[in-house]
Design an enzyme around this catalytic site. Structure first.
Site, PDB file in Angstrom:
ATOM      1  N   ILE A 151       2.573   5.140  -7.146  1.00  9.47           N
ATOM      2  CA  ILE A 151       3.439   5.385  -5.989  1.00  9.47           C
ATOM      3  C   ILE A 151       3.137   6.784  -5.440  1.00  9.47           C
ATOM      4  O   ILE A 151       3.133   7.009  -4.229  1.00  9.47           O
ATOM      5  CB  ILE A 151       4.925   5.191  -6.360  1.00  9.47           C
ATOM      6  CG1 ILE A 151       5.168   3.699  -6.629  1.00  9.47           C
ATOM      7  CG2 ILE A 151       5.853   5.716  -5.268  1.00  9.47           C
ATOM      8  CD1 ILE A 151       6.532   3.358  -7.181  1.00  9.47           C
ATOM      9  N   LYS A 169      14.322  10.707 -14.282  1.00 12.46           N
ATOM     10  CA  LYS A 169      13.214  10.762 -15.243  1.00 12.46           C
ATOM     11  C   LYS A 169      12.775  12.216 -15.429  1.00 12.46           C
ATOM     12  O   LYS A 169      12.436  12.889 -14.455  1.00 12.46           O
ATOM     13  CB  LYS A 169      12.056   9.904 -14.708  1.00 12.46           C
ATOM     14  CG  LYS A 169      10.797  10.016 -15.549  1.00 12.46           C
ATOM     15  CD  LYS A 169       9.696   9.103 -15.048  1.00 12.46           C
ATOM     16  CE  LYS A 169       8.379   9.412 -15.745  1.00 12.46           C
ATOM     17  NZ  LYS A 169       7.255   8.656 -15.209  1.00 12.46           N
TER      18      LYS A 169
HETATM   19  C1  LIG Z   1       1.333  -3.478 -14.468  1.00  8.37           C
HETATM   20  C2  LIG Z   1       1.620  -2.497 -13.394  1.00  8.37           C
HETATM   21  C3  LIG Z   1       2.602  -1.525 -13.595  1.00  8.37           C
HETATM   22  C4  LIG Z   1       2.839  -0.566 -12.609  1.00  8.37           C
HETATM   23  N1  LIG Z   1       3.768   0.426 -12.837  1.00  8.37           N
HETATM   24  C5  LIG Z   1       3.874   1.443 -11.955  1.00  8.37           C
HETATM   25  C6  LIG Z   1       4.750   2.540 -12.176  1.00  8.37           C
HETATM   26  O1  LIG Z   1       5.488   2.588 -13.161  1.00  8.37           O
HETATM   27  N2  LIG Z   1       4.770   3.527 -11.269  1.00  8.37           N
HETATM   28  C7  LIG Z   1       4.004   3.518 -10.150  1.00  8.37           C
HETATM   29  O2  LIG Z   1       4.015   4.472  -9.383  1.00  8.37           O
HETATM   30  N3  LIG Z   1       3.245   2.454  -9.869  1.00  8.37           N
HETATM   31  C8  LIG Z   1       3.145   1.432 -10.743  1.00  8.37           C
HETATM   32  N4  LIG Z   1       2.336   0.368 -10.454  1.00  8.37           N
HETATM   33  C9  LIG Z   1       1.682   0.293  -9.148  1.00  8.37           C
HETATM   34  C10 LIG Z   1       2.686  -0.183  -8.101  1.00  8.37           C
HETATM   35  O3  LIG Z   1       3.204  -1.425  -8.471  1.00  8.37           O
HETATM   36  C11 LIG Z   1       2.010  -0.283  -6.752  1.00  8.37           C
HETATM   37  O4  LIG Z   1       1.317   0.888  -6.475  1.00  8.37           O
HETATM   38  C12 LIG Z   1       3.036  -0.468  -5.652  1.00  8.37           C
HETATM   39  O5  LIG Z   1       3.911  -1.496  -5.951  1.00  8.37           O
HETATM   40  C13 LIG Z   1       2.356  -0.743  -4.334  1.00  8.37           C
HETATM   41  O6  LIG Z   1       1.899  -2.023  -4.264  1.00  8.37           O
HETATM   42  P1  LIG Z   1       1.340  -2.516  -2.847  1.00  8.37           P
HETATM   43  O7  LIG Z   1       2.414  -2.352  -1.840  1.00  8.37           O
HETATM   44  O8  LIG Z   1       0.043  -1.859  -2.627  1.00  8.37           O
HETATM   45  O9  LIG Z   1       1.040  -4.050  -3.122  1.00  8.37           O
HETATM   46  P2  LIG Z   1       2.031  -5.305  -3.260  1.00  8.37           P
HETATM   47  O10 LIG Z   1       3.316  -4.939  -3.880  1.00  8.37           O
HETATM   48  O11 LIG Z   1       1.239  -6.366  -3.936  1.00  8.37           O
HETATM   49  O12 LIG Z   1       2.343  -5.737  -1.784  1.00  8.37           O
HETATM   50  C14 LIG Z   1       1.390  -6.429  -1.002  1.00  8.37           C
HETATM   51  C15 LIG Z   1       2.043  -6.870   0.275  1.00  8.37           C
HETATM   52  O13 LIG Z   1       1.049  -7.413   1.115  1.00  8.37           O
HETATM   53  C16 LIG Z   1       1.505  -8.638   1.629  1.00  8.37           C
HETATM   54  N5  LIG Z   1       0.347  -9.483   1.913  1.00  8.37           N
HETATM   55  C17 LIG Z   1      -0.694  -9.773   1.113  1.00  8.37           C
HETATM   56  N6  LIG Z   1      -1.542 -10.602   1.738  1.00  8.37           N
HETATM   57  C18 LIG Z   1      -1.026 -10.809   2.977  1.00  8.37           C
HETATM   58  C19 LIG Z   1      -1.418 -11.572   4.096  1.00  8.37           C
HETATM   59  N7  LIG Z   1      -2.524 -12.322   4.083  1.00  8.37           N
HETATM   60  N8  LIG Z   1      -0.631 -11.556   5.188  1.00  8.37           N
HETATM   61  C20 LIG Z   1       0.504 -10.822   5.234  1.00  8.37           C
HETATM   62  N9  LIG Z   1       0.932 -10.074   4.203  1.00  8.37           N
HETATM   63  C21 LIG Z   1       0.174 -10.091   3.098  1.00  8.37           C
HETATM   64  C22 LIG Z   1       2.405  -9.227   0.561  1.00  8.37           C
HETATM   65  O14 LIG Z   1       3.286 -10.188   1.089  1.00  8.37           O
HETATM   66  C23 LIG Z   1       3.116  -7.958   0.113  1.00  8.37           C
HETATM   67  O15 LIG Z   1       4.195  -7.685   0.965  1.00  8.37           O
HETATM   68  C24 LIG Z   1       2.116  -0.612 -11.408  1.00  8.37           C
HETATM   69  C25 LIG Z   1       1.189  -1.644 -11.186  1.00  8.37           C
HETATM   70  C26 LIG Z   1       0.929  -2.567 -12.163  1.00  8.37           C
HETATM   71  C27 LIG Z   1      -0.082  -3.644 -11.903  1.00  8.37           C
END
Ligand SMILES: Cc1cc2nc3c(=O)[nH]c(=O)nc-3n(C[C@H](O)[C@H](O)[C@H](O)COP(=O)(O)OP(=O)(O)OC[C@H]3O[C@@H](n4cnc5c(N)ncnc54)[C@H](O)[C@@H]3O)c2cc1C
Length: 506
Positions: free
Chosen positions: A347, A79
Site C-alpha cells: 500500500i 500498528k
Molecule cells: C497475500 C497478500 C497479502 C498482502 N498483504 C498486504 C499488507 O498487509 N499490506 C499491504 O500494504 N499490502 C498487502 N498486499 C498487497 C495489497 O493487497 C495490494 O497492494 C492492494 O490491495 C492493491 O491491490 P490492487 O488495487 O492493485 O489490485 P486488486 O485489489 O486486485 O484490484 C483490481 C481491480 O481491478 C479491477 N479489474 C480487473 N480487471 C478488470 C477489467 N477487465 N475491467 C474492469 N476492472 C477490472 C477489479 O475489479 C478490481 O477492482 C498483500 C497482497 C497479497 C497477495
C-alpha cells in the site's frame, strides 16, 4: 506544444484504484482535469492488504482524511511495528518497531553508544530504549509528540484495517470530489496506431471510455501496462521465492494488539493482524516446499479464533515492471509489481507511486523524460525494500529446515551483501539511497536477526563510560514510565471511536 492532460481514466477499483481517485481528486486542478474510474462488478479485488507503515499518514493528510472517521469506517487498529517469531530459530522473537531507539548523542547514533556500553558488559537490550516496542509489548498506544525533548517524539505508527472497507471508504471521499465511477468490465484496450499510446478502453457492453492518460489499477491482471503495452516483468523470485498465500479471517478473541505478528513456518511465514471486528491471517509460502493443502492445514491449525470463511488461495511472482510508467499509462498497485507483504509495503508503494506521479505530472500524453525520471525513482525505492526483505530470510539460523537452509545459503544482491558487511564491521546501518527504510529499521532487523557487529562508530568512544551508562539508565527509566502512563490500545481505540481523544497531544 503538445496538448496537456485533460482526462485521466483509472482502470480498476481495488485499493490502488480508489487511492488514486482519492488523492488525485484532491491534488490535481479539478476545473481543468476530469477523473473517471472504471471498475468491474464481476472481477473481484485481491481482498487482502490490511497492514501499513507510517508514511500512510502522509497519504491520509494529502487526501484530507480524518483519522477517527477513517478508523471507524475501516474497523482499524493501530500498528507500532511487527513482531517476528521464530525467524532466527524456533522460540526466538524480536520486534521491528516503528520510530527510533533513543536520540542521537553529539550527532552520533544512539545505538553506537549502546554498542560501546555493551562491549563493556552492559546487558540492557536496545529494545528497552525503543518506546514503540515497549508500548506494543504492553498492549498500549500513544501518538508522537512534536516536542523533540519528549520521549514520545521518537514514536511513529501506522494502521491495520479491512482492505475492502478501505477502498469503499476512499470511494466516499473521491466521488463527491467529482470522480465519475463507471461500473463495467473492460474487454479491450485500444492503441493509437500513430504513436502507440492508449486511446480508449472498450467495455464489455460495447461502450468506450476515451482518455488522455490511463492509470492501470487492474491488479495482477495488469490489463493495460502488461497485456496491452507488453511492458516486461522483472522476476525477483530467485531471491524472494514465496509465490503463494492462503488467507482466512478468524473471530476476534481478545483486545487487538497494536502490532502485526509474522511467524516463520517451514516454507514461509504466517501473518496475524488484529482488527477491531476480526483477525486477518495468512500463510505466505513457497510452492516448491509445501503444497496448498498442507499450507492451508498449517494456517487453520494456528489461528487464535474460529475461522470465519473458507481459506482463499492467491498466487504471485515477486518482482516489478521495470517501466511501470510508459507512454500515457501509469501502473499502480499489483499491476506494477509485487513484493511479498512481510514488511507491509504494497500500500505504501501505491501512495509512493501516486505522489511521485503528481510530482512528475506529464506535460503531455507522451512525456518520456518525466516517465524515465519516475521509473528511476520508483526502481530505487523498490530495490531498497527488496534487499530489506531478503535480509529477514537470509540471516536465519534454522539449520536443517530445507527452505531456511536454502535462504541462508543463497547469493544475495551485492547491494545487500555490502550492507551486511558494513553492519558486521562497524554496526553501521546508514546506507546509500535510504528512502523508505532508514537506519532504525535496518538496525531493528539486523540486530533482531542476530547479525552481530564486531565494532562500533569510533566517535562513540568520546566521554566517560560511567557518565554514558548513567544517562542510559535514566533514559531507560523515562521510557518505561512513559510506556506505563500511556493508554491501553483498546481504550485509545474506544475513545477515538467516541470522538474524545486529544489528537497530537504531547
Ligand atoms: C497475500 C497478500 C497479502 C498482502 N498483504 C498486504 C499488507 O498487509 N499490506 C499491504 O500494504 N499490502 C498487502 N498486499 C498487497 C495489497 O493487497 C495490494 O497492494 C492492494 O490491495 C492493491 O491491490 P490492487 O488495487 O492493485 O489490485 P486488486 O485489489 O486486485 O484490484 C483490481 C481491480 O481491478 C479491477 N479489474 C480487473 N480487471 C478488470 C477489467 N477487465 N475491467 C474492469 N476492472 C477490472 C477489479 O475489479 C478490481 O477492482 C498483500 C497482497 C497479497 C497477495
Amino acid at each position: 506544444m503538445a496538448a496537456p492532460i485533460r482526462h485521466i481514466v483509472i482502470v480498476g477499483g481495488g485499493t490502488a484504484g480508489w487511492m488514486a481517485a482519492a488523492l488525485l481528486s484532491n491534488v490535481l486542478p479539478r476545473d481543468r482535469l476530469r477523473l473517471t474510474l472504471v471498475e468491474s462488478p464481476d472481477i473481484g479485488t485481491v481482498g487482502v492488504g490490511e497492514a501499513t507503515i507510517p508514511p500512510i499518514q502522509f497519504f491520509n493528510r494529502a487526501v484530507g482524511i480524518d483519522e477517527a472517521e477513517f478508523m471507524r469506517a475501516t474497523e482499524g487498529t493501530f500498528k507500532l511495528g511487527i513482531a517476528f517469531r521464530d525467524w532466527v530459530r524456533p522460540g526466538h522473537r524480536y520486534m521491528h518497531p516503528f520510530g527510533q531507539p533513543g536520540q542521537a548523542i553529539k550527532g552520533v547514533s544512539f545505538h553506537a553508544w549502546w554498542l560501546r556500553l555493551r562491549t563493556a558488559g552492559y546487558t540492557v537490550p536496545l529494545s528497552d530504549f525503543w518506546l514503540a516496542e515497549k508500548l506494543a509489548d504492553e498492549g498500549r498506544f500513544d501518538t508522537p509528540s512534536p516536542d523533540a525533548r519528549s520521549p514520545k517524539s521518537t514514536l511513529a505508527y501506522a494502521y491495520h484495517f479491512d482492505a475492502g472497507l478501505y477502498a469503499a471508504y476512499l470511494r466516499t471521499i473521491a466521488e463527491p470530489r467529482g470522480v465519475t465511477r463507471v461500473e463495467a468490465t473492460v474487454a479491450d484496450v485500444a492503441l493509437d496506431p500513430t504513436d502507440g499510446t492508449v486511446s480508449h478502453v472498450i467495455l464489455a457492453d460495447g461502450r468506450r471510455v476515451d482518455g488522455d492518460y490511463f492509470i492501470d489499477c487492474t491488479g495482477f491482471r495488469a490489463l493495460v501496462i502488461g497485456q496491452a503495452l507488453g511492458r516486461p516483468y522483472e522476476d525477483w523470485s530467485h531471491w524472494l521465492p514465496a509465490n503463494r498465500a492462503v488467507a482466512v479471517p478468524s473471530a476476534r478473541t481478545r483486545d487487538p494488539v497494536p502490532f502485526t505478528t509474522a511467524t516463520a513456518r517451514s516454507a514461509g511465514w504466517q501473518w496475524r493482524i488484529n482488527l477491531r471486528h476480526r483477525t486477518g491471517n495468512g500463510y505466505v509460502y513457497v510452492a516448491d516446499h509445501i503444497d496448498d493443502d498442507q499450507a492451508a492445514a498449517t494456517l487453520l491449525a494456528n489461528l487464535d479464533g474460529q475461522a470465519l470463511a473458507d481459506p482463499r488461495f492467491l498466487r504471485f511472482t515477486t518482482g516489478r515492471r521495470t517501466q511501470s510508467r510508459y507512454k500515457n499509462v501509469l501502473a499502480v498497485g499489483l499491476s506494477s509489481g509485487f513484493l511479498e507483504p512481510l514488511e507491509s509495503t504494497s500500500i505504501h508503494f501505491i501512495q509512493h507511486a501516486l505522489i511521485k506521479f503528481a510530482a512528475t505530472f506529464p506535460l503531455s500524453k507522451d512525456d518520456p523524460l518525466s516517465a524515465n525520471l519516475y521509473n528511476r525513482m520508483i526502481g530505487e525505492e523498490l530495490e531498497q525494500v527488496r534487499d530489506f526483505l531478503i535480509l529477514h530470510y537470509h540471516a536465519n539460523q534454522r539449520v536443517g529446515d530445507p527452505f531456511w537452509d536454502r535462504m541462508r545459503h543463497m547469493d544475495v544482491p551485492d547491494s545487500l551483501a555490502e550492507k551486511i558487511a558494513l553492519f558486521r564491521a562497524r554496526g553501521c546501518a546508514i546506507f546509500p539511497n535510504q528512502t523508505l527504510f532508514q537506519e532504525p529499521n535496518w538496525l531493528a532487523v539486523l540486530l533482531g536477526q542476530e547479525v552481530e557487529p564486531a565494532s562500533y562508530d569510533p566517535l562513540a568512544d568520546a566521554g566517560d563510560l560511567s557518565d554514558i551508562r548513567q544517562g542510559f539508565d535514566a533514559t531507560r527509566q523515562i521510557i518505561a514510565q512513559t510506556a506505563r502512563a500511556a493508554p491501553r490500545h483498546m481504550d485509545y481505540l474506544s475513545r477515538l471511536n467516541a470522538g474524545s481523544n486529544r489528537r497530537g497531544a504531547a
